[in-house]
Every structure is written in C-alpha cells, then in structure tokens.
Write a protein that holds these residues in place. Structure first.
Motif: not given
Length: 442
Positions: A178-185
C-alpha cells in the motif's frame, strides 16, 4: 492462410476431475479432449468456464466446487484465485511437496527411462514470507480513482492484480504494498513506471524502479525519502539492466550468508540469486553433503553463478573450478572469493551450451562435479563431463523435465547410476519443482 481462431464457449460446464497436471491444474475430459482446470483437484466435481482453446487441449478456470476433495484447504490469502503469484494454496504444503515428488518420479520414468535407487526426504522450510526475489507489476489506473496497483499479474491475464497483501513475499516488501502504491501515485511519472524488481539480502534489500521516463528532482527526493524511512535500498532503471543505478544510498551492498561454511556472498540487484534464502542454505548444505568432497578432491562447479556452491565447496575440497556463462557473475564470484579469503578456487566464463572441449579448466581432471543449470538443463555439456569420468555428480535442477532427460543421458549413455534423488520446496504454493539428483560411477 490465416489460422481460424477457436471459439471459447461462454457457458459453464460441470465435470469430474480425473487427475492433476504437472503444473498443479485439475484434468478432466470433455468430448474426449483434455481440459486443464486451474484450482481444481482430483476427485472433485466442479463447475468451470473455458478461457482458452487449443487443438489438443483446452484451459479453464474454476467457478465452483460442487463436491470437494478431502485434500482441499482454505487458501490463506484473500487474493488467491485472482493473483497469479501462487497456484497451489488450496493444497496443504505437505500435499504440495508430495505432488512435486510424484511429478519428478513420473518424469524420470517417462522422459529418462530411469528410477533412483533411493528417494531422498523432501527438503522443506517455512512456506510463508519466503520470497526475496520478485518482479512486481505497476499500473496507474484512472478508472480505480487514480490508484496505482502494485503486485503480481492476474492469473491468465496481463493485468496487475489489485492486492492489498501478499503472504509469500518477504514481509519487508509485502507489508509495504500500500505504501508503494501511494509513493508511486505521487510521482510525476506514475503512468510511466512499469515494474519494481525486488532483490533482498539477509540484512537489507533493494527495490529497482523501472522508469520509462526520466525522474524529476521531486520524484528522486520522494524515492530517497522512502528508502531512508524504510531502510530499503532504492535504485532506478531507465533502460536495460546495465542502466540500474542506486538512488539511495550511494554505495549500497546486498549480501547473504551461508553460515555453516563461513561464507558471505555479495550480489547486485540484477544478479541471479535464489528466491528463498532459508531454503538456499538448506539446499547448499544438502548438495555438499551428497557430493561428499574430500580434502584432496578437485571439484568442477558448472553454471556456478556468483559462487553459491563454489565457495562453500572450497571449504571442503582442495580446489574448486567455477564456470559460468554470465561474465558479471564470474566477476562477482572472484570478488566474493577474495572477500572471504578463499584462494583455492578459480572462476571462468564460458558458454556451457557450446562445445567447451579443450578449455584449460577441463584439462587436469576432476573428482566431483556439481551441475546447477538453468531450466533448459545441461545436455550440451554432459559429453565433456562424462569424458572427465568424475566419481560422483550432483545435479541441482529447477526444471524437472530437463533433469529427467539429462538423467537418462548420464545413465543410459555414460554408465552412471542414479543413486538418489528428491525434491526441494524452493517455491511453496507454486507449481515450480526444484530437485536434486546424485549420479555415481562404479
């Protein structure tokens, strides 16, 4: 003339599952044609839907289990069945490894015409949170509220699975999807970041972000901040593997230990290393125990990589010769030998699928040979190995079909005995079969 595309029926079909394929899919027959049903088990009655049709076989996905097998268990992951990262969670780990042993035995008999004199106990370890190497897809999806999906591909699909958790990935990454998703977003190139390569060592790990467009300064700052916050090393990859470069820290070091042999191996994120660190330690120990090198022995390690078997073997033998096709891994092997104070090894680069007759490292004779080829096997190099007449060969395999083929060659053409063989659960919850075999010359 264009080949006519076979129509895929949309109507669900009910059928009894008769067997299980090597890939772990249930097998049934409709109008005498085999149908491979993903997720179905022998003895079950199921409802399925076709997904692909071929001339000699069809493929299908499970819709409903009407009469279940007593071997069926509840998958641990809520995304199982959609995510393509696993294929066997509906079987217990014990039944999974049992199936893999049956696959290996069948292939030995039918492809190699051989049977081991002894079956080794399956080598198993922790079945969850084991995966240190992975390629995660990344996809910006405006239709999902401008979310970025990070995960494995869906089953039978090129799309990235929408997952919130993963039970086979190492928790250092699995807990941060989830953190990676937000980072890339939050990146300026969120729609132009294709994948994340996961490469974890014992102490620290790295993530390689495959960026199809240059990172902005703000993007770089965000990725660096993520690395500093999580302790994960961060790399970018704007082109092929040669373009991988660290963003943070400036000089990252990835490594893993083989403590039984007092060896520490460093690697780069693009290097081949085993997916399962714990099982790799067990596998190396078993391979060296089976090879049984004496202090006076010369050992040849073919397809040696960065020294995973070579350097531990050097702790037991007089001299070890490691041969590998990828020059960067040969360089890494030499560096690892020097770093570990091991001077009774030599590393050589050679294409082992070509004729290596006359190479100097084949000239002085060897007492033992270890083979650890890629999935395509070692058939091309077996004549050279046989000419050396080593007393024992240990073959570590990630492709059971090519191991069976090569076992037939060693036994039926070169007079070796298949003394022992067994499976190793390097990839729990997948159909991947890792195995090991011992060949002896009388």
């Amino acid at each position: 003339m264009a080949r006519r595309k076979r129509r895929v029926p949309r109507e669900p079909v009910e059928a009894a599952i008769e067997g299980m394929s090597h890939e772990g899919r249930g097998i049934t027959h409709v109008a005498d044609k085999p149908v491979f049903v993903d997720g179905a088990l022998p003895g079950e009655r199921v409802r399925f839907q076709y997904v692909k049709r071929h001339r000699r076989r069809d493929e299908a996905r499970l819709l409903e289990v009407l009469e279940g097998s007593p071997r069926r268990i509840e998958p641990r992951c809520p995304h199982y069945g959609t995510c393509g990262g696993c294929s066997l969670q509906h079987l217990s780990p014990e039944d999974q490894i049992g199936h893999k042993g049956e696959v290996l035995a069948e292939l030995f008999e039918h492809m190699g015409g051989v049977r081991p004199e002894q079956w080794l106990e399956p080598l198993t370890g922790e079945p969850w949170g084991y995966r240190r190497k992975a390629r995660l897809g990344v996809k910006f999806v405006p239709a999902k509220g401008d979310r970025v999906l990070v995960g494995f591909r869906e089953k039978m699909s090129p799309f990235v699975a929408d997952i919130g958790e993963c039970h086979v990935l190492d928790p250092r990454v699995a807990d941060r999807l989830g953190e990676l998703s937000e980072l890339i977003g939050g990146l300026s190139i969120r729609a132009r970041l294709a994948q994340i390569e996961v490469a974890l060592g014992d102490e620290v790990g790295g993530l390689v972000f495959r960026n199809l467009e240059p990172l902005s300064e703000a993007d770089r700052a965000a990725l660096v901040a993520f690395g500093q916050r999580t302790g994960l090393y961060v790399y970018e990859q704007p082109g092929n593997e040669s373009t991988i470069a660290p963003l943070w820290p400036g000089d990252p070091v990835l490594s893993y230990e083989l403590p039984e042999f007092g060896v520490n191996l460093r690697f780069e994120p693009s290097d081949f290393t085993q997916v399962n660190g714990d099982m790799n330690r067990r596998m190396v120990s078993r391979a060296i125990e089976l090879l049984d090198p004496a202090p006076e022995h010369r050992v040849l390690d073919l397809f040696c990589g960065l020294g995973n078997f070579t350097l531990p073997l050097a702790r037991r033998a007089a001299h070890v010769i490691g041969v590998e096709g990828a020059e960067p891994l040969v360089v890494r092997g030499r560096e690892n030998a020097e770093r570990n104070g091991i001077d009774n090894v030599s590393f050589h680069a050679a294409d082992l699928t070509a004729d290596v007759t006359g190479r100097p490292w084949l000239g002085d004779g060897v007492d033992r040979v270890l083979l650890d080829p890629p999935r395509s096997g070692a058939a091309e190099v077996l004549p050279n190995v046989a000419r050396l007449r080593p007393g024992r060969i240990v073959y570590v395999s990630c492709g059971p079909a090519t191991l069976a083929r090569d076992a037939g060659i060693l036994v039926n053409e070169y007079g070796y005995r298949l003394s022992a063989a067994g499976v190793m659960d390097m990839f729990p919850h997948t159909a991947h079969v890792e195995s090991i075999a011992v060949f002896d010359r009388d």
